[in-house]
Design a protein around this motif. Structure first.
Motif, PDB file in Angstrom:
ATOM      1  N   PHE A 164       1.586   5.747  11.047  1.00  0.00           N
ATOM      2  CA  PHE A 164       2.379   4.942  10.124  1.00  0.00           C
ATOM      3  C   PHE A 164       3.885   5.046  10.361  1.00  0.00           C
ATOM      4  O   PHE A 164       4.669   4.539   9.590  1.00  0.00           O
ATOM      5  N   ASP A 165       4.281   5.720  11.459  1.00  0.00           N
ATOM      6  CA  ASP A 165       5.717   5.897  11.680  1.00  0.00           C
ATOM      7  C   ASP A 165       6.326   4.807  12.548  1.00  0.00           C
ATOM      8  O   ASP A 165       7.512   4.534  12.458  1.00  0.00           O
ATOM      9  N   GLY A 166       5.522   4.226  13.428  1.00  0.00           N
ATOM     10  CA  GLY A 166       6.068   3.200  14.310  1.00  0.00           C
ATOM     11  C   GLY A 166       5.690   1.808  13.830  1.00  0.00           C
ATOM     12  O   GLY A 166       4.650   1.636  13.186  1.00  0.00           O
ATOM     13  N   VAL A 167       6.548   0.835  14.120  1.00  0.00           N
ATOM     14  CA  VAL A 167       6.267  -0.520  13.654  1.00  0.00           C
ATOM     15  C   VAL A 167       4.964  -1.020  14.289  1.00  0.00           C
ATOM     16  O   VAL A 167       4.086  -1.548  13.608  1.00  0.00           O
ATOM     17  N   PHE A 168       4.837  -0.792  15.604  1.00  0.00           N
ATOM     18  CA  PHE A 168       3.669  -1.334  16.289  1.00  0.00           C
ATOM     19  C   PHE A 168       2.391  -0.605  15.870  1.00  0.00           C
ATOM     20  O   PHE A 168       1.376  -1.227  15.563  1.00  0.00           O
ATOM     21  N   SER A 169       2.443   0.737  15.835  1.00  0.00           N
ATOM     22  CA  SER A 169       1.218   1.476  15.505  1.00  0.00           C
ATOM     23  C   SER A 169       0.783   1.196  14.074  1.00  0.00           C
ATOM     24  O   SER A 169      -0.411   1.068  13.788  1.00  0.00           O
ATOM     25  N   ALA A 170       1.753   1.052  13.163  1.00  0.00           N
ATOM     26  CA  ALA A 170       1.385   0.744  11.785  1.00  0.00           C
ATOM     27  C   ALA A 170       0.785  -0.652  11.692  1.00  0.00           C
ATOM     28  O   ALA A 170      -0.154  -0.888  10.933  1.00  0.00           O
ATOM     29  N   VAL A 217      -5.465  -5.130   2.346  1.00  0.00           N
ATOM     30  CA  VAL A 217      -5.428  -4.305   3.553  1.00  0.00           C
ATOM     31  C   VAL A 217      -4.021  -3.776   3.799  1.00  0.00           C
ATOM     32  O   VAL A 217      -3.812  -2.586   4.019  1.00  0.00           O
ATOM     33  N   ILE A 218      -3.008  -4.673   3.726  1.00  0.00           N
ATOM     34  CA  ILE A 218      -1.647  -4.234   3.981  1.00  0.00           C
ATOM     35  C   ILE A 218      -1.198  -3.233   2.923  1.00  0.00           C
ATOM     36  O   ILE A 218      -0.683  -2.156   3.220  1.00  0.00           O
ATOM     37  N   TYR A 219      -1.438  -3.582   1.686  1.00  0.00           N
ATOM     38  CA  TYR A 219      -0.945  -2.746   0.595  1.00  0.00           C
ATOM     39  C   TYR A 219      -1.591  -1.370   0.612  1.00  0.00           C
ATOM     40  O   TYR A 219      -0.930  -0.363   0.408  1.00  0.00           O
ATOM     41  N   LEU A 220      -2.898  -1.328   0.895  1.00  0.00           N
ATOM     42  CA  LEU A 220      -3.603  -0.054   0.788  1.00  0.00           C
ATOM     43  C   LEU A 220      -3.534   0.766   2.067  1.00  0.00           C
ATOM     44  O   LEU A 220      -3.515   1.986   2.009  1.00  0.00           O
ATOM     45  N   VAL A 221      -3.515   0.134   3.229  1.00  0.00           N
ATOM     46  CA  VAL A 221      -3.570   0.927   4.466  1.00  0.00           C
ATOM     47  C   VAL A 221      -2.165   1.393   4.876  1.00  0.00           C
ATOM     48  O   VAL A 221      -1.857   2.567   4.810  1.00  0.00           O
ATOM     49  N   SER A 222      -1.303   0.471   5.264  1.00  0.00           N
ATOM     50  CA  SER A 222       0.004   0.941   5.738  1.00  0.00           C
ATOM     51  C   SER A 222       1.047   0.868   4.625  1.00  0.00           C
ATOM     52  O   SER A 222       2.070   1.532   4.700  1.00  0.00           O
ATOM     53  N   GLY A 223       0.793   0.066   3.586  1.00  0.00           N
ATOM     54  CA  GLY A 223       1.770  -0.071   2.511  1.00  0.00           C
ATOM     55  C   GLY A 223       3.092  -0.628   3.018  1.00  0.00           C
ATOM     56  O   GLY A 223       4.136  -0.420   2.425  1.00  0.00           O
TER      57      GLY A 223
END
Lengths: 407, 682
Positions: free
Chosen positions: B538-544, B619-625
């Motif tokens: 969750f730290d990188g734009v691409f990996s998140a 999905v967005i809200y719960l996984v990477s927020g």
């Protein structure tokens, strides 16, 4: 058969709705988000109140925590909510600004009520110099340590660093201290020790990039980088794991952490004083749970009587402390041997002396996202403490201004 | 096109048009003019009536406020001089105020500290209820009112903006009006002064005669115009051949009557305002004399050389129209008048717009078409009525309210104020769409501003495209595999593959979030097992971004698979037989038989899937927020955050409307494309 059953179910439902909306003389509904032992203890206390006040009948209704705040925001101003509800102080400002939700209670408030409570609590329930609720319990992080490893808990940060270094062996995954330092909530203890602030006390003007805030973060980074006594990426699960495995003897955490501890003999005491801040103690943010009278209640006086009972009654505070494992705001309860002899309750009570109520401004909710980003950047090393906080200050100022002007 | 024409053919059929006078009177164009002018003028009439009532009541209120502000100054001065005798002095003072002897006006002075009623001329406050005393429990409202005014003053000082009223004007039952405002000792709000009195109901209206005359005149002129045109071409229905000419005549009539009306009423209003201000100036002078005298009796003096600080608006900002000596300032008055007439003028222009719409509707023949459609398909409209009503309440009303909200500046801080006072026009849209600061320059060089709308839009588009591409590819591949002839246990595989879809998606999302955990997540554990470095997902734009993509891919392929499988099984086997006989390879069969047959099923599925994915909140809200730092927010989660974390409701509504328009644009575009391809295939 089925139809008839449905019919009766519908009838019962109607009756429920009807009886709820048209409550007689003094039927009060109280909402809370307690579970488990806390809930049992609270319901017992409500039972005591009902027995003592035959003309008032209080029904307690547990509401799931995730939806609780929104439920209050949506239901109470439209007259669909409870007469009394219990919530922490952090949403108070928003509810007051939104209007029609929380009844001001200054007028009812008597000096004896305030005197029965721990000092300084009312600040959390006060918004723009008007009191809106009575404090009934509090939570804050404190220093929790493994008694088997730490005989004398450190009194100052110098001692803390020294003790922690003895128990640190990064290669073996051992760290002398572990807490979620990159979470701004846990960082507040150091922040307040330096006298830092996120909002100006004179009014909600953001002061995130205050030099004192920067100093406090620099000290945290020193512990992390130079002293190496805390692990990188501290998550709540990591804190629990390291403490339970005996790899970290000291944590800074709140009463909620106690139930996660397995097989460790724990001691709880106040956090150390900070040598770098001229010996001022670490002061975590205090979350105060308040009991509020709904602005839409038809029985405000009875509701206030119930609120006063919960906040100030000796016996019920005792039940909430011993059976519910709560930390009541009631001052007298901590003199009773069952409470003062309880290492956990007494330890957190000690921390209470060094704590500051978390600000209850409506603007507080805007703060979390920018400061979390800043803390992540700083601990990951992608920004200096000053640059990180400056960026957060800019973002927060912009969103506060946008909130006020509405665009 | 021919289908459409076929449906509406009945609209153009010959109908025995009513002739003679009756035909003229009820002619759609004339009727349209009548309705449009009547509506414009009567709405205008209502607005003017409102404006007249408002200025009269406002001036009345201002009279009370002037008096109370003077009283507040006196109360402050008395409290400053001596707290002990304050109650006595104020009681004497109140007795000398106008209206107390005959009970036309009552006054209260409340000190907040100790909730003490210092003085009162309320009929109930005598004997054992006589002030000074602490407020009784029933009077909590009075104390709370004082506290809230005090908080308003303080809020204004803290924030420097005027958003909470510092003077409370309440309309009570029976025409009673209660005005309350704070008084100060030094800078501190010490208490409130309050007055209750009856305001004679003002029922000011506009000029009725003029309004009626204009409506009738316009109607008659319209009929005259019709008759003139009709005489030339007696044999034909005029509207059908010359709708534009009639419409132009109607437009001129509408505009003229609106202009005449507004000019005349504006003149009236200006005169009324000027005379009321003169009256107020007189009241100010008399208050100054009377209160000055009473204050002198009580041993304090009200600043005699003052600028007029008593004539203020509800935020206690001076109007500045009357000076300290009670003279009207001409230039300032002119400003106020033009401010008022501008506001009314813009309301009247909106009326004209409404009239125009009605005119268009009738004069250009839309009303006739609508009437005939309804008549022709009466039972059909009857059947859909319940659904229409339901849609109105459940879909169109919230939608319309959302659009209205998007033009307002509503936030949690002003949610209790009426929406009409919070209108900001297109400002929300301008600040969303007009903000191109995609890059910020910081000490570390230029970085992307993740809060910018266009970045979020870019991420949303990437998110939608990658997800749909992934879902379709995997879905079709699995369907083809399952469709293999002679494959055993197909049913078991199918059930297993549909499972991800059957589990509620937030549960799946939370499970995946746990699996992506940096230390304890099964994915990083797996990577470490094979000697890799754990990834901080969750730290990188691409990996998140990948975490969301993987989770949503897992959730979305079963849908595509089920759809494709159904379509595959409906492809007739003879097509493949024929292809085999023609010597087609497997690839050629897939390319020229399977894919074209799948197309009619897949395209609608893709359209739906695009819309779903575009707004895939969970999905967005719960996984990477949206981490890191909101970089992976999509439009819908961003709008949620603005509404429920930043509490800016109006801005969030504008955000949602923008999302709606993007999707609508996409929908229209996609439908066109599909139609085009279908036409090409046919």
């Amino acid at each position: 058969m089925n139809i008839r059953r449905n019919f009766f179910a519908a009838l019962a439902g109607l009756w429920l709705v009807f009886s709820w909306t048209s409550a007689t003389a003094a039927d009060l509904v109280v909402w809370h988000a307690y579970r488990g032992a806390e809930r049992t203890a609270f319901e017992k206390v409500v039972g005591i109140f009902n027995a003592a006040n035959p003309d008032i009948n209080v029904k307690s209704l547990p509401v799931p925590y995730d939806a609780y705040a929104d439920k209050i925001t949506a239901a109470v101003p439209r007259g669909r909510g409870p007469d009394v509800f219990i919530f922490a102080q952090d949403r108070l400002g928003g509810w007051v600004e939104g209007g029609q939700t929380v009844e001001p209670i200054d007028f009812f408030l008597e000096d004896e009520t305030i005197e029965a409570l721990l000092p300084g609590m009312m600040e959390a329930m006060t918004y723009r110099e008007t009191v809106y609720g009575l404090p009934i319990a509090y939570k804050s992080p404190a220093m929790i340590y493994n008694k088997a490893i730490i005989k004398n808990p450190p009194q100052t940060t110098d001692e803390l660093v020294q003790v922690a270094k003895e128990h640190t062996a990064a290669a073996g995954g051992r760290y002398g201290l572990v807490y979620q330092y990159s979470d701004f909530y846990y960082h507040s203890a150091l922040l307040n020790a330096f006298g830092g602030r996120v909002f100006d006390p004179e009014g909600p003007t953001p002061t995130v990039d205050d030099p004192k805030n920067i100093q406090s973060i620099d000290l945290m980074m020193k512990w992390f980088k130079e002293d190496g006594i805390v692990p990188p990426d501290p998550s709540s699960t990591l804190v629990t794991a390291l403490f339970n495995e005996g790899k970290s003897p000291i944590v800074f955490n709140g009463p909620w952490f106690i139930s996660e501890i397995e097989g460790i003999d724990v001691g709880v005491t106040a956090m150390p004083t900070v040598n770098e801040a001229g010996g001022a103690p670490m002061k975590p943010w205090l979350t105060v749970e308040g009991i509020y009278v709904s602005a839409q209640s038809g029985h405000k006086e009875e509701a206030y009587a119930f609120a006063t009972f919960i906040a100030t009654d000796d016996e019920s505070a005792f039940i909430r402390a011993v059976e519910g494992r709560q930390l009541p705001s009631h001052a007298g309860v901590y003199d009773r041997p069952e409470v003062s002899g309880d290492p956990v309750l007494a330890g957190f009570r000690e921390q209470f002396n060094n704590s500051i109520p978390m600000p209850n401004y409506a603007e507080m909710t805007l703060m979390w996202s920018p400061v979390t980003t800043a803390m992540n950047k700083i601990t990951k090393g992608s920004a200096s403490s000053e640059a990180g906080l400056k960026a957060a200050q800019a973002e927060l100022s912009a969103s506060v201004a946008a909130l006020r002007t509405g665009r | 096109m021919s289908i459409v024409a076929g449906n509406t053919a009945y609209l153009d059929r010959k109908e025995e048009a009513p002739r003679g006078i009756r035909g003229l009177l009820f002619h759609p164009a004339a009727f349209g003019v009548l309705l449009a002018v009547a509506l414009t003028i009567s709405l205008g009439h209502w607005f003017v009536g409102q404006a007249k009532t408002e200025i009269t009541t406002d001036q009345w209120n201002r009279g009370v406020i002037v008096e109370l502000m003077a009283l507040a100054d006196a109360a402050g001065a008395i409290e400053t001089a001596d707290k002990k005798s304050a109650s006595e002095k104020l009681t004497t003072m109140l007795k000398g105020l106008p209206g107390t002897d005959d009970g036309a006006a009552t006054y209260r002075v409340l000190r907040l500290s100790g909730a003490r009623l210092l003085a009162s001329t309320q009929p109930n406050d005598v004997d054992d209820m006589a002030p000074p005393r602490r407020l009784s429990r029933d009077e909590k409202w009075l104390f709370d009112l004082g506290q809230s005014l005090r908080a308003s003053v303080q809020t204004q000082r803290d924030e420097g903006i005027y958003r909470r009223r510092q003077i409370e004007v309440e309309e009570l039952d029976g025409g009673l009006v209660r005005v309350s405002l704070p008084y100060f000792v030094g800078e501190k709000v010490t208490g409130i002064v309050q007055s209750e009195r009856r305001r004679t109901a003002v029922a000011a209206t506009g000029n009725r005669l003029l309004a009626a005359g204009l409506v009738i005149g316009a109607y008659l002129l319209a009929i005259g115009a019709l008759a003139a045109v009709g005489r030339e071409r007696r044999d034909k229905d005029v509207t059908r051949h010359k709708p534009w000419a009639l419409f132009a005549v109607g437009l001129v009539l509408l505009t003229l009557s609106a202009a005449v009306y507004s000019r005349s009423e504006m003149g009236d209003l200006t005169a009324a305002y000027t005379s009321l201000t003169g009256q107020l100036a007189g009241e100010f002078s008399s208050v100054k004399d009377r209160l000055g005298y009473l204050a002198g009796q009580a041993g304090v003096s009200l600043d005699p050389t003052m600028e007029n600080r008593w004539d203020v608006d509800l935020f206690r900002r001076p109007f500045g129209v009357i000076d300290g000596d009670g003279n009207v300032k001409g230039a300032a008055l002119a400003d106020k008048v033009s401010e008022m007439t501008d506001r009314l003028g813009s309301a009247l222009r909106w009326n004209w717009g409404v009239g125009l719409i009605i005119l268009v509707f009738f004069a250009l023949g839309y009303a006739r078409r609508l009437r005939r459609t309804v008549q022709e398909h009466r039972s059909a409209y009857f059947y859909v009525m319940p659904a229409m009503l339901g849609m109105m309440v459940l879909a169109f009303f919230p939608f319309g309210y959302g659009i209205l909200l998007s033009f307002s500046g509503q936030t949690v801080l002003n949610v209790s104020e009426p929406l009409a006072d919070l209108m900001v026009g297109f400002q929300n849209y301008v600040s969303i769409l007009g903000d191109f600061s995609l890059f910020e320059s910081t000490a570390e060089g230029a970085v992307i501003n993740y809060q910018n709308f266009y970045w979020t839009l870019f991420i949303t588009v990437c998110w939608t495209m990658t997800n749909v591409a992934f879902g379709v590819t995997v879905g079709v591949l699995l369907a083809l595999t399952l469709n293999t002839k002679g494959l055993k246990y197909t049913n078991i595989y199918r059930v297993l593959l549909i499972l991800p879809w059957a589990i509620p998606n937030y549960i799946t999302a939370l499970i995946w979030k746990g699996m992506f955990h940096q230390q304890f997540g099964v994915i990083n554990q797996g990577i470490q097992m094979f000697g890799g470095e754990p990834i901080a997902w969750f730290d990188g734009v691409f990996s998140a971004f990948m975490t969301g993509l993987i989770t949503n891919g897992w959730l979305s392929f079963p849908f595509m698979m089920v759809i494709t499988l159904g379509a595959l099984q409906s492809i007739p086997a003879d097509l493949y037989e024929a292809a085999t006989i023609d010597g087609a390879t497997r690839w050629q069969q897939f390319r020229h038989v399977t894919l074209p047959s799948l197309k009619p099923t897949l395209i609608p599925a893709i359209i739906i899937s695009v819309v779903w994915t575009f707004n895939m909140f969970n999905v967005i809200y719960l996984v990477s927020g949206g981490s890191p730092a909101g970089a992976n927010e999509i439009l819908i989660t961003k709008s949620y955050k603005i509404a429920f974390e930043e509490y800016r409701y109006g801005y969030a509504a504008a955000y949602s409307v923008v999302i709606f328009f993007i999707l609508m644009f996409y929908g229209v575009f996609q439908t066109r494309m599909t139609k085009a391809t279908e036409a090409a295939n046919a």
